[in-house]
Design an enzyme around this catalytic site. Structure first.
Site, PDB file in Angstrom:
ATOM      1  CD  GLU A  65     -26.704   7.531   2.493  1.00 32.37           C
ATOM      2  OE1 GLU A  65     -27.822   7.824   2.392  1.00 32.37           O
ATOM      3  OE2 GLU A  65     -25.817   8.008   3.045  1.00 32.37           O
ATOM      4  CB  SER A 326      34.351  12.211 -21.930  1.00 35.89           C
ATOM      5  OG  SER A 326      35.408  13.073 -22.128  1.00 35.89           O
TER       6      SER A 326
END
Length: 663
Positions: A65, A326
């Site tokens: 690029e 419990s």
């Protein structure tokens, strides 16, 4: 003079916002992405810095690029001149001549690429950017804002969706694909046009081979890689916890949790599997923590975060207030050990009992008579633990719960004895705190789920010896059918009406909880903690580690004696305020009657017993006087003076007791 004017023109540039919003990221303990949230218009824009990206991709991007990116000041006039000559020679634009900095300017302003006014604006912004930022900062803006198809912006979003990974390691083929895609992100999306995507990638490879950036061998190998058409979903792990983090700090962009992504993923899969074949409204939740550090390593709020209709998957059941069933019993026994009320080998009575209007019953409706405390806990009997809680007092139980860091919720304003059997609201996180305390030698553990958060100092809740005794008892409970025969200290619980099925367990390092139930609180017929949750808890620990860490030896101060060698007050326990209910065949001391005052005895006492199953045993002041008796009228050698208590116990362990006074 002209140069000065250009400088003034550049310096007067109004720059676009360089701090564009990026997706909020929630990461695990090692930095791995757990979840990302979209920004405006549903865009997934993940921030990226050059050091997070494979250097091969950076080198290929710059070579393709903007070859002079590291040297120019924002505009490459040589490239612009070449582009202009090519356009004249070919009658069309062959290359744009835009630098990466100019592309960043266009991305930040969402500007045009072709018209000269747009190009001039990009040049001006690019020159200004180069004066304000260094090259790596400019490159970071490109890596964050480049479009990669659909709602994806930034190279990290692209690699997660197209490759299923972060961009730290990329193949040359993947790097070339990422270079080609932003040039035409919609026409080159592989999920829509895989052939276009592959052709564009190959053009990038051919040029980089021609320019000597890639070798012929590397380029040829890259071309053989197939471009996948699969668009992967962004990770959504620990979704409920991620939502909590976002809600707690909505302006924070990065949230670092203590969660382990690999463990979290495996447990979410386990949660989903555990509901296969179950009724459609049943949900599941799990929580795992290191009780030595307090860090939560996995949190599964439901089996399916988006499973809204059937199972209300959006509800985080690790935070929901539920009945613990419990599961509080170990804490009650530990408190009893510390108070000197009982010892694991103390005999305690399990028979019908009433506290005013409250008459607890065992879950199975049966009674065991006299039983050792350790066995009462292993069998999760209700009456013995309520007897003990009656001596401790519900207020002290609530205080101990709060001392662990839990936040219990009472259905009414006052705590009663029913608290110990699940008559109090607690979250899964609260229960994990309680069990983490037991695992941590009785010291509270401040659970944390966000990294770098200050922890509260530990507080002593129960003694080291009591914590070890409880862990020793729980680790001797038989594993559920099909589970590995390890020594996990665990306890199950089932709340009233089968609304909650629990299993909690720990070893020397980790603590975990599993819950099954319906988020709306309606009953689940037949749901028991031992059947539903316990097998999943054992499987959870297999996902967590290959082998358990043993709990270790008892502290030196632990009293290790059989029942007969315990101090007399610890050999047998009976609640002083309990009224034991007499069933028709319960043994009854007919003579002497309760409260009788007797004349001086001449070395003997006659005792008469009604009902009960032979043989009988008679005790005076806790000491056996006669056992194996097959008659109901017994002459005993007894000459104690003053206050005494007589106890009869039948073959089923049922008993009766009277107090007498001998002059």
């Amino acid at each position: 003079m002209a140069r000065d004017r250009v400088d003034l023109w550049v310096d007067a540039t109004v720059l676009p916002n360089l701090l564009a919003e990026t997706s909020v990221e929630v990461r695990d303990r090692s930095g791995q992405l757990l979840r990302a949230y979209p920004v405006e218009d549903g865009l997934m824009r993940l921030g990226a810095a050059p050091h997070q990206v494979d250097q091969t991709y950076i080198d290929m991007l710059v070579a393709y690029e903007d070859q002079r990116f590291w040297q120019h000041s924002g505009v490459d006039f040589l490239a612009l001149g070449r582009a202009a000559v090519q356009a004249v020679a070919n009658g069309e634009i062959v290359s744009g001549g835009s630098t990466l900095t100019m592309q960043v300017a266009r991305l930040l302003e969402d500007g045009s690429t072709g018209r000269w006014q747009g190009k001039l604006r990009q040049m001006r912004v690019a020159l200004a950017l180069e004066r304000k930022l260094d090259k790596r900062q400019i490159l970071a803006l490109y890596l964050t804002h480049a479009p990669f198809g659909g709602n994806l912006e930034g190279v990290r979003a692209a690699t997660l969706v197209w490759f299923g990974k972060e961009p730290g390691r990329l193949t040359p083929a993947q790097a070339a694909f990422l270079i080609a895609l932003p040039q035409s992100p919609e026409t080159r999306r592989p999920d829509r046009n895989r052939l276009n995507a592959q052709a564009a990638r190959d053009r990038v490879l051919r040029r980089l081979i021609a320019e000597g950036v890639l070798s012929q061998e590397t380029g040829a190998a890259a071309k053989t890689e197939t471009v996948s058409a699969q668009r992967r979903a962004f990770p959504v792990l620990a979704a409920h916890m991620a939502d909590r983090a976002l809600q707690a700090a909505p302006d924070q962009r990065l949230h670092d949790l203590t969660v382990d992504a690999a463990l979290q993923k495996s447990l979410e899969q386990l949660a989903a599997r555990s509901l296969l074949g179950q009724e459609e409204r049943l949900s599941v939740a799990m929580l795992v923590a290191n009780h030595q550090t307090g860090e939560i390593l996995a949190s599964v709020g439901s089996a399916g975060y988006r499973d809204n209709d059937r199972r209300a998957g959006f509800v985080d059941m690790t935070q929901a207030i539920r009945s613990p069933g419990s599961t509080l019993k170990p804490l009650i026994y530990a408190m009893g050990f510390d108070e000197g009320l009982v010892h694991p080998q103390t005999l305690i009575t399990d028979q019908p009992v009433r506290f005013g209007a409250y008459a607890p019953r065992n879950f199975d409706g049966h009674f065991r008579g006299e039983i050792k405390v350790a066995e009462a806990l292993r069998q999760s009997l209700n009456i013995p633990v309520v007897l003990l809680a009656d001596q401790l007092g519900p207020a002290r139980v609530m205080a101990a719960l709060r001392k662990t860091g839990a936040a219990p919720k009472l259905p009414t304003g006052t705590a009663g004895l029913a608290v110990v059997l699940g008559g109090v609201g607690l979250s899964m996180q609260d229960l994990v705190r309680i069990y983490a305390m037991q695992a941590n030698q009785g010291r509270s553990v401040d659970l944390v789920w966000q990294q770098h958060r200050a922890q509260q100092p530990a507080r002593r809740v129960i003694s080291r010896a009591a914590a070890w005794q409880v862990g020793h008892i729980l680790s001797s409970i038989a594993p559920p059918a099909g589970a590995p025969p390890n020594r996990l200290a665990y306890k199950t619980g089932t709340s009233y009406g089968h609304r909650d099925a629990w299993a909690l367990g720990y070893d020397a390092t980790h603590v975990a909880a599993v819950w099954f139930g319906r988020p709306d609180g309606t009953p689940v017929p037949g749901a028991f903690g031992g059947d539903l949750a316990a097998p999943v808890l054992f499987e959870l620990f297999q996902h967590l580690k290959p082998a358990l860490d043993p709990l270790g030896p008892p502290p030196p101060e632990t009293l290790m004696l059989p029942t007969a060698e315990l101090p007399q007050p610890l050999q047998r326990f009976r609640g002083r305020d309990a009224v034991f209910e007499k069933t028709p065949d319960t043994p009854k001391l007919a003579f002497p009657p309760d409260g009788a005052r007797l004349a001086p005895l001449d070395g003997g006492l006659t005792v008469k017993v009604r009902d009960g199953v032979l043989p009988l045993s008679i005790l005076a002041n806790g000491v056996p006087l006669a056992t194996g008796l097959h008659q109901r009228e017994i002459d005993l050698a007894f000459d104690e003076k003053g206050a005494s208590s007589l106890t009869v116990i039948d073959a089923k362990g049922r008993s009766d007791r009277v107090a007498i006074w001998v002059d």
